[in-house]
Design a protein around this motif. Structure first.
Motif, PDB file in Angstrom:
ATOM      1  N   ALA A  58       0.834  -1.203   0.000  1.00  0.00           N
ATOM      2  CA  ALA A  58       0.000   0.000   0.000  1.00  0.00           C
ATOM      3  C   ALA A  58       0.871   1.255   0.000  1.00  0.00           C
ATOM      4  O   ALA A  58       0.597   2.208  -0.738  1.00  0.00           O
ATOM      5  CB  ALA A  58      -0.941  -0.004   1.204  1.00  0.00           C
ATOM      6  N   LEU A  59       1.914   1.255   0.815  1.00  0.00           N
ATOM      7  CA  LEU A  59       2.811   2.406   0.877  1.00  0.00           C
ATOM      8  C   LEU A  59       3.490   2.655  -0.473  1.00  0.00           C
ATOM      9  O   LEU A  59       3.519   3.785  -0.971  1.00  0.00           O
ATOM     10  CB  LEU A  59       3.865   2.196   1.963  1.00  0.00           C
ATOM     11  CG  LEU A  59       4.939   3.271   2.086  1.00  0.00           C
ATOM     12  CD1 LEU A  59       4.326   4.593   2.514  1.00  0.00           C
ATOM     13  CD2 LEU A  59       6.011   2.832   3.076  1.00  0.00           C
ATOM     14  N   VAL A  60       4.020   1.602  -1.061  1.00  0.00           N
ATOM     15  CA  VAL A  60       4.685   1.736  -2.356  1.00  0.00           C
ATOM     16  C   VAL A  60       3.682   2.227  -3.400  1.00  0.00           C
ATOM     17  O   VAL A  60       3.971   3.151  -4.173  1.00  0.00           O
ATOM     18  CB  VAL A  60       5.333   0.397  -2.776  1.00  0.00           C
ATOM     19  CG1 VAL A  60       5.816   0.445  -4.209  1.00  0.00           C
ATOM     20  CG2 VAL A  60       6.478   0.049  -1.834  1.00  0.00           C
ATOM     21  N   GLY A  61       2.516   1.625  -3.404  1.00  0.00           N
ATOM     22  CA  GLY A  61       1.490   2.035  -4.353  1.00  0.00           C
ATOM     23  C   GLY A  61       1.071   3.476  -4.168  1.00  0.00           C
ATOM     24  O   GLY A  61       0.875   4.212  -5.142  1.00  0.00           O
ATOM     25  N   MET A  62       0.944   3.901  -2.924  1.00  0.00           N
ATOM     26  CA  MET A  62       0.558   5.282  -2.650  1.00  0.00           C
ATOM     27  C   MET A  62       1.619   6.262  -3.145  1.00  0.00           C
ATOM     28  O   MET A  62       1.293   7.342  -3.660  1.00  0.00           O
ATOM     29  CB  MET A  62       0.303   5.473  -1.157  1.00  0.00           C
ATOM     30  CG  MET A  62      -0.966   4.805  -0.683  1.00  0.00           C
ATOM     31  SD  MET A  62      -1.173   4.879   1.101  1.00  0.00           S
ATOM     32  CE  MET A  62      -1.500   6.632   1.324  1.00  0.00           C
ATOM     33  N   ARG A  63       2.867   5.885  -2.999  1.00  0.00           N
ATOM     34  CA  ARG A  63       3.938   6.775  -3.478  1.00  0.00           C
ATOM     35  C   ARG A  63       3.906   6.902  -4.991  1.00  0.00           C
ATOM     36  O   ARG A  63       4.129   7.985  -5.537  1.00  0.00           O
ATOM     37  CB  ARG A  63       5.287   6.276  -2.990  1.00  0.00           C
ATOM     38  CG  ARG A  63       5.398   6.452  -1.465  1.00  0.00           C
ATOM     39  CD  ARG A  63       6.737   6.120  -0.953  1.00  0.00           C
ATOM     40  NE  ARG A  63       7.698   7.124  -1.423  1.00  0.00           N
ATOM     41  CZ  ARG A  63       8.967   7.112  -1.113  1.00  0.00           C
ATOM     42  NH1 ARG A  63       9.447   6.167  -0.329  1.00  0.00           N
ATOM     43  NH2 ARG A  63       9.792   8.034  -1.565  1.00  0.00           N
ATOM     44  N   VAL A  64       3.613   5.803  -5.673  1.00  0.00           N
ATOM     45  CA  VAL A  64       3.505   5.849  -7.133  1.00  0.00           C
ATOM     46  C   VAL A  64       2.290   6.683  -7.536  1.00  0.00           C
ATOM     47  O   VAL A  64       2.377   7.534  -8.430  1.00  0.00           O
ATOM     48  CB  VAL A  64       3.424   4.422  -7.728  1.00  0.00           C
ATOM     49  CG1 VAL A  64       3.111   4.467  -9.217  1.00  0.00           C
ATOM     50  CG2 VAL A  64       4.728   3.676  -7.477  1.00  0.00           C
ATOM     51  N   ILE A  65       1.159   6.450  -6.877  1.00  0.00           N
ATOM     52  CA  ILE A  65      -0.052   7.223  -7.175  1.00  0.00           C
ATOM     53  C   ILE A  65       0.190   8.707  -6.941  1.00  0.00           C
ATOM     54  O   ILE A  65      -0.216   9.547  -7.755  1.00  0.00           O
ATOM     55  CB  ILE A  65      -1.238   6.714  -6.328  1.00  0.00           C
ATOM     56  CG1 ILE A  65      -1.677   5.340  -6.827  1.00  0.00           C
ATOM     57  CG2 ILE A  65      -2.401   7.695  -6.363  1.00  0.00           C
ATOM     58  CD1 ILE A  65      -2.650   4.635  -5.899  1.00  0.00           C
ATOM     59  N   ALA A  66       0.851   9.043  -5.842  1.00  0.00           N
ATOM     60  CA  ALA A  66       1.119  10.449  -5.543  1.00  0.00           C
ATOM     61  C   ALA A  66       1.955  11.096  -6.646  1.00  0.00           C
ATOM     62  O   ALA A  66       1.714  12.243  -7.028  1.00  0.00           O
ATOM     63  CB  ALA A  66       1.816  10.576  -4.189  1.00  0.00           C
ATOM     64  N   GLY A  71      -4.114  12.359  -6.529  1.00  0.00           N
ATOM     65  CA  GLY A  71      -5.049  13.157  -5.755  1.00  0.00           C
ATOM     66  C   GLY A  71      -5.193  12.674  -4.327  1.00  0.00           C
ATOM     67  O   GLY A  71      -5.077  11.483  -4.029  1.00  0.00           O
ATOM     68  N   ARG A  72      -5.460  13.615  -3.461  1.00  0.00           N
ATOM     69  CA  ARG A  72      -5.584  13.346  -2.029  1.00  0.00           C
ATOM     70  C   ARG A  72      -6.703  12.357  -1.734  1.00  0.00           C
ATOM     71  O   ARG A  72      -6.547  11.476  -0.904  1.00  0.00           O
ATOM     72  CB  ARG A  72      -5.815  14.665  -1.296  1.00  0.00           C
ATOM     73  CG  ARG A  72      -5.978  14.522   0.187  1.00  0.00           C
ATOM     74  CD  ARG A  72      -6.171  15.895   0.833  1.00  0.00           C
ATOM     75  NE  ARG A  72      -6.590  15.790   2.200  1.00  0.00           N
ATOM     76  CZ  ARG A  72      -5.765  15.611   3.223  1.00  0.00           C
ATOM     77  NH1 ARG A  72      -4.469  15.540   3.005  1.00  0.00           N
ATOM     78  NH2 ARG A  72      -6.228  15.531   4.442  1.00  0.00           N
ATOM     79  N   GLU A  73      -7.834  12.496  -2.400  1.00  0.00           N
ATOM     80  CA  GLU A  73      -8.976  11.615  -2.137  1.00  0.00           C
ATOM     81  C   GLU A  73      -8.620  10.146  -2.376  1.00  0.00           C
ATOM     82  O   GLU A  73      -8.934   9.273  -1.578  1.00  0.00           O
ATOM     83  CB  GLU A  73     -10.161  12.024  -3.008  1.00  0.00           C
ATOM     84  CG  GLU A  73     -11.416  11.235  -2.706  1.00  0.00           C
ATOM     85  CD  GLU A  73     -12.587  11.694  -3.555  1.00  0.00           C
ATOM     86  OE1 GLU A  73     -13.375  10.823  -3.954  1.00  0.00           O
ATOM     87  OE2 GLU A  73     -12.715  12.908  -3.814  1.00  0.00           O
ATOM     88  N   ARG A  74      -7.968   9.873  -3.467  1.00  0.00           N
ATOM     89  CA  ARG A  74      -7.580   8.494  -3.785  1.00  0.00           C
ATOM     90  C   ARG A  74      -6.588   7.968  -2.743  1.00  0.00           C
ATOM     91  O   ARG A  74      -6.701   6.845  -2.272  1.00  0.00           O
ATOM     92  CB  ARG A  74      -6.977   8.417  -5.176  1.00  0.00           C
ATOM     93  CG  ARG A  74      -6.511   6.985  -5.511  1.00  0.00           C
ATOM     94  CD  ARG A  74      -5.987   6.870  -6.913  1.00  0.00           C
ATOM     95  NE  ARG A  74      -7.106   6.945  -7.821  1.00  0.00           N
ATOM     96  CZ  ARG A  74      -7.038   7.450  -9.055  1.00  0.00           C
ATOM     97  NH1 ARG A  74      -5.894   7.909  -9.499  1.00  0.00           N
ATOM     98  NH2 ARG A  74      -8.083   7.483  -9.816  1.00  0.00           N
ATOM     99  N   LEU A  75      -5.598   8.781  -2.386  1.00  0.00           N
ATOM    100  CA  LEU A  75      -4.606   8.359  -1.392  1.00  0.00           C
ATOM    101  C   LEU A  75      -5.268   8.082  -0.042  1.00  0.00           C
ATOM    102  O   LEU A  75      -4.925   7.112   0.633  1.00  0.00           O
ATOM    103  CB  LEU A  75      -3.512   9.413  -1.259  1.00  0.00           C
ATOM    104  CG  LEU A  75      -2.630   9.599  -2.492  1.00  0.00           C
ATOM    105  CD1 LEU A  75      -1.735  10.812  -2.308  1.00  0.00           C
ATOM    106  CD2 LEU A  75      -1.829   8.353  -2.780  1.00  0.00           C
TER     107      LEU A  75
END
Length: 86
Positions: A58-66, A71-75
């Motif tokens: 989840a952390l790795v994915g969130m960093r890629v998404i960011a 967007g903040r909502e997705r994170l």
């Protein structure tokens, strides 16, 4: 994340550095989950190693998404979902 995605698997030194960073992060998550299970903050019926792996993903994915302007909502959705399973 840049090193992992750009050089992982192609450069031995970079791959080893990323592997060690992931292992340390996952170990820290596992220790936190175990501690939370002992204190009653987290449900005791989850495998701490599996939860730690999921949190790392989840952390790795969130960093890629960011980086991709997710967007903040997705994170927040990802973070909320990961924490809800604790």
């Amino acid at each position: 994340m840049n090193t992992a995605t750009e050089l992982g698997g192609r450069d031995d030194t970079s791959t080893e550095l990323v592997r060690r960073m992931f292992e340390r992060t996952e170990a820290a998550f596992k220790a936190a989950v175990e501690r939370g299970q002992r204190t009653g903050e987290f449900t005791p019926d989850r495998d701490p190693a599996a939860v730690a792996s999921l949190l790392l993903a989840a952390l790795v994915g969130m960093r890629v998404i960011a980086r991709a302007q997710g967007g903040r909502e997705r994170l927040c959705r990802v973070a909320d979902a990961a924490l809800a399973m604790l």
